[in-house]
Design an enzyme around this catalytic site. Structure first.
Site, PDB file in Angstrom:
ATOM      1  N   LYS A   3     -13.153   1.957  -1.969  1.00 42.52           N
ATOM      2  CA  LYS A   3     -14.048   2.282  -0.845  1.00 42.52           C
ATOM      3  C   LYS A   3     -15.247   3.086  -1.360  1.00 42.52           C
ATOM      4  O   LYS A   3     -16.393   2.840  -1.002  1.00 42.52           O
ATOM      5  CB  LYS A   3     -13.314   3.102   0.230  1.00 42.52           C
ATOM      6  CG  LYS A   3     -12.373   2.297   1.130  1.00 42.52           C
ATOM      7  CD  LYS A   3     -11.803   3.175   2.252  1.00 42.52           C
ATOM      8  CE  LYS A   3     -10.880   2.408   3.188  1.00 42.52           C
ATOM      9  NZ  LYS A   3     -10.369   3.176   4.313  1.00 42.52           N
TER      10      LYS A   3
ATOM     11  N   GLU B 228       0.823  -1.207   0.000  1.00 40.95           N
ATOM     12  CA  GLU B 228       0.000   0.000   0.000  1.00 40.95           C
ATOM     13  C   GLU B 228       0.865   1.268   0.000  1.00 40.95           C
ATOM     14  O   GLU B 228       0.460   2.308  -0.510  1.00 40.95           O
ATOM     15  CB  GLU B 228      -0.924  -0.020   1.226  1.00 40.95           C
ATOM     16  CG  GLU B 228      -2.323   0.443   0.910  1.00 40.95           C
ATOM     17  CD  GLU B 228      -3.314   0.162   2.028  1.00 40.95           C
ATOM     18  OE1 GLU B 228      -4.051  -0.817   1.905  1.00 40.95           O
ATOM     19  OE2 GLU B 228      -3.348   0.919   3.012  1.00 40.95           O
TER      20      GLU B 228
ATOM     21  N   HIS C  81       7.730 -26.712   0.556  1.00 41.01           N
ATOM     22  CA  HIS C  81       7.082 -27.793  -0.188  1.00 41.01           C
ATOM     23  C   HIS C  81       5.975 -27.271  -1.080  1.00 41.01           C
ATOM     24  O   HIS C  81       5.118 -28.036  -1.524  1.00 41.01           O
ATOM     25  CB  HIS C  81       6.565 -28.852   0.795  1.00 41.01           C
ATOM     26  CG  HIS C  81       7.690 -29.503   1.542  1.00 41.01           C
ATOM     27  ND1 HIS C  81       8.286 -30.671   1.129  1.00 41.01           N
ATOM     28  CD2 HIS C  81       8.363 -29.095   2.650  1.00 41.01           C
ATOM     29  CE1 HIS C  81       9.273 -30.968   1.963  1.00 41.01           C
ATOM     30  NE2 HIS C  81       9.341 -30.027   2.898  1.00 41.01           N
TER      31      HIS C  81
HETATM   32  O1  PA5 Z   1      -3.081   1.685   5.922  1.00 40.41           O
HETATM   33  C1  PA5 Z   1      -4.166   2.172   5.693  1.00 40.41           C
HETATM   34  O2  PA5 Z   1      -4.387   3.395   5.757  1.00 40.41           O
HETATM   35  C2  PA5 Z   1      -5.375   1.306   5.352  1.00 40.41           C
HETATM   36  O3  PA5 Z   1      -5.004  -0.025   5.185  1.00 40.41           O
HETATM   37  C3  PA5 Z   1      -6.413   1.385   6.444  1.00 40.41           C
HETATM   38  O4  PA5 Z   1      -5.849   0.946   7.647  1.00 40.41           O
HETATM   39  C4  PA5 Z   1      -7.625   0.534   6.118  1.00 40.41           C
HETATM   40  O5  PA5 Z   1      -8.140   0.889   4.862  1.00 40.41           O
HETATM   41  C5  PA5 Z   1      -8.704   0.753   7.168  1.00 40.41           C
HETATM   42  O6  PA5 Z   1      -9.012   2.100   7.275  1.00 40.41           O
HETATM   43  P1  PA5 Z   1      -9.684   2.710   8.554  1.00 40.41           P
HETATM   44  O7  PA5 Z   1      -8.772   2.534   9.707  1.00 40.41           O
HETATM   45  O8  PA5 Z   1      -9.948   4.120   8.214  1.00 40.41           O
HETATM   46  O9  PA5 Z   1     -10.953   1.931   8.771  1.00 40.41           O
END
Ligand code: PA5
Length: 462
Positions: free
Chosen positions: A429, A286, A315
């Site tokens: 989202k 990410e 394996h």
């Molecule tokens: O790293 C990030 O920002 C994302 O992976 C969020 O943690 C994830 O989308 C969840 O978002 P939120 O904490 O706003 O629910």
């Protein structure tokens, strides 16, 4: 902790490794990377978490005591960065069958993380917990995440059915200090609420209340966690590439990426660290998977993370890693001292050619298999590196979290991309809001319904 990059280099694996000259070229960028890391330190608020949370930790410990005194279960509701750190910490340091131990042996509540909206998964949890005796920690930084909000609503309904309106104590929230639906709910109903500090994104949030409340509930010493992170911070803020393992990690991985090595396999040789690989997968994917560079140009950067488990995946995946394309780096994580020893005993029957195992330990077996696999992929000319933890204790896990966070942030600087946003996730989202009929997303819903049709020729119904 030892971080060994030798097998990334041409000198040790041959032509597909990184040459001294390539290191030199990239090393010329280190002063700028270092300057950026210093200049942007305040924006990277997660870097201050080991230092600036003493009052919140006190509150967290108090809350954890209340939870352990009054409940049988503690359930985290969250997704992505709001869940993965807690999972990694839990299995990284606690007994691997923790929930099945007696309460006396556990020393606290059972622990679960719900980070999906699979109806069978959620219902399965309700089959094994009594909601009245369960404290739910609802975590969403944005306060709007559809999966978490749905889980929360399901839980509230169950609690209400079982307890009438007396469920306030069963809920703890963690969210942004002012924005999002969850914050509004907190204000309106007065649930106990912790805050995700400004500038701390989900995947960098394990050392704030997002991960710390779970830690405290599990009787994990938060100061030890911070001590590990601080030690790593001291190394990873050094200017010199030759003293700073995060810079070297970032440099080597980015050099490899620029040569088309687009897969990063994390392969711990310890069951308890598989969730760490899972956490790293999100962090690396990410943070670095970006369409645009900092200058606005299209760059399509990133490296696909893969989680593998030693020895299990020897394996299943190692055949590919040893003999397949030169498109990946394997980071082995090994543990010098496991919590327990397991001897392979003298068998009551003649074990024939397997008899050599008798009297040895499984500890030696797993260590030997790691070395053997490392040797095999090195011989095959595949880039690999090794992180060795003396043991899986809280301090080492704190240090490992911090190391990987610093390496990811530095990689963002080498790649000249923003490692701290996630526009690709946001797009999904928003489309989900539209598909689920959220007010304000009508235009997106119309756009989605017009999205190009599929050709039936390519759909097989069997
Ligand atoms: O790293 C990030 O920002 C994302 O992976 C969020 O943690 C994830 O989308 C969840 O978002 P939120 O904490 O706003 O629910």
């Amino acid at each position: 902790m030892k971080i060994d990059f030798n097998h990334m280099l041409q000198a040790s694996i041959g032509e597909h490794g990184i040459s001294g000259q390539e290191i030199e070229v990239m090393a010329a960028r280190v002063p700028q990377v270092h300057k950026n890391m210093c200049d942007k330190k305040d924006a990277m608020a997660w870097r201050n978490l080991p230092y600036n949370q003493s009052s919140v930790v006190e509150e967290i410990n108090k809350e954890a005591k209340r939870i352990n005194d009054h409940f049988e279960n503690f359930v985290v509701l969250g997704i992505g960065g709001s869940a993965l750190g807690s999972k990694a910490l839990f299995t990284g340091v606690k007994h691997l069958k923790y929930n099945e131990l007696s309460r006396e042996k556990r020393g606290g509540v059972r622990f679960y993380v719900v980070d999906n909206v699979d109806p069978d998964g959620i219902n399965a949890l309700f089959d094994v917990i009594d909601v009245k005796k369960t404290c739910f920690h609802v975590i969403t930084k944005s306060g709007n995440t559809v999966e978490t909000m749905s889980q929360f609503m399901i839980v509230l309904d169950k609690l209400q059915k079982e307890m009438g309106d007396h469920f306030k104590d069963n809920i703890v929230l963690t969210t942004d200090k002012e924005s999002g639906i969850l914050k509004k709910i907190s204000n309106q109903y007065g649930f106990k609420t912790f805050t995700v500090p400004d500038g701390v994104g989900g995947r960098f949030s394990v050392l704030c209340p997002v991960g710390l409340l779970s830690a405290a509930v599990l009787n994990i010493d938060i100061n030890e966690l911070f001590a590990g992170a601080k030690e790593m911070d001291a190394a990873c803020t050094k200017e010199s590439l030759w003293e700073n393992p995060a810079y070297m990690y970032a440099l080597l991985y980015c050099t490899a990426m620029n040569k088309g090595v687009n897969i990063s396999v994390m392969m711990p040789y310890a069951d308890g660290l598989l969730n760490m690989a899972e956490w790293y997968a999100q962090l690396w994917a990410e943070s670095l998977g970006k369409r645009y560079g900092n200058d606005g140009s299209i760059v399509n950067k990133g490296q696909t993370p893969v989680r593998a488990l030693g020895v299990t995946d020897q394996h299943s995946q190692i055949q590919l890693y040893a003999e397949g394309p030169f498109d990946k780096i394997i980071s082995f994580i090994d543990v010098e001292n496991f919590h327990t020893q397991l001897k392979i005993p003298q068998a009551p029957i003649d074990m024939l050619d397997a008899a050599y195992l008798q009297g040895q330990t499984v500890n030696k077996l797993i260590a030997s298999e790691m070395r053997a696999t490392e040797y095999a992929v090195t011989q095959a000319g595949k880039m690999n590196m090794r992180i060795t933890l003396p043991e899986m204790n809280v301090k080492e896990i704190g240090a490992l979290f911090f190391f990987l966070e610093m390496a990811t942030a530095a990689a963002g600087e080498f790649l000249d991309i923003n490692a701290f946003d996630q526009p690709g996730v946001e797009a999904g989202k928003i489309a989900t809001f539209a598909l689920m009929g959220r007010e304000g997303y009508e235009e997106k819903a119309a756009e989605l319904s017009k999205a190009s049709g599929k050709d039936d020729q390519f759909i097989y119904t069997v």
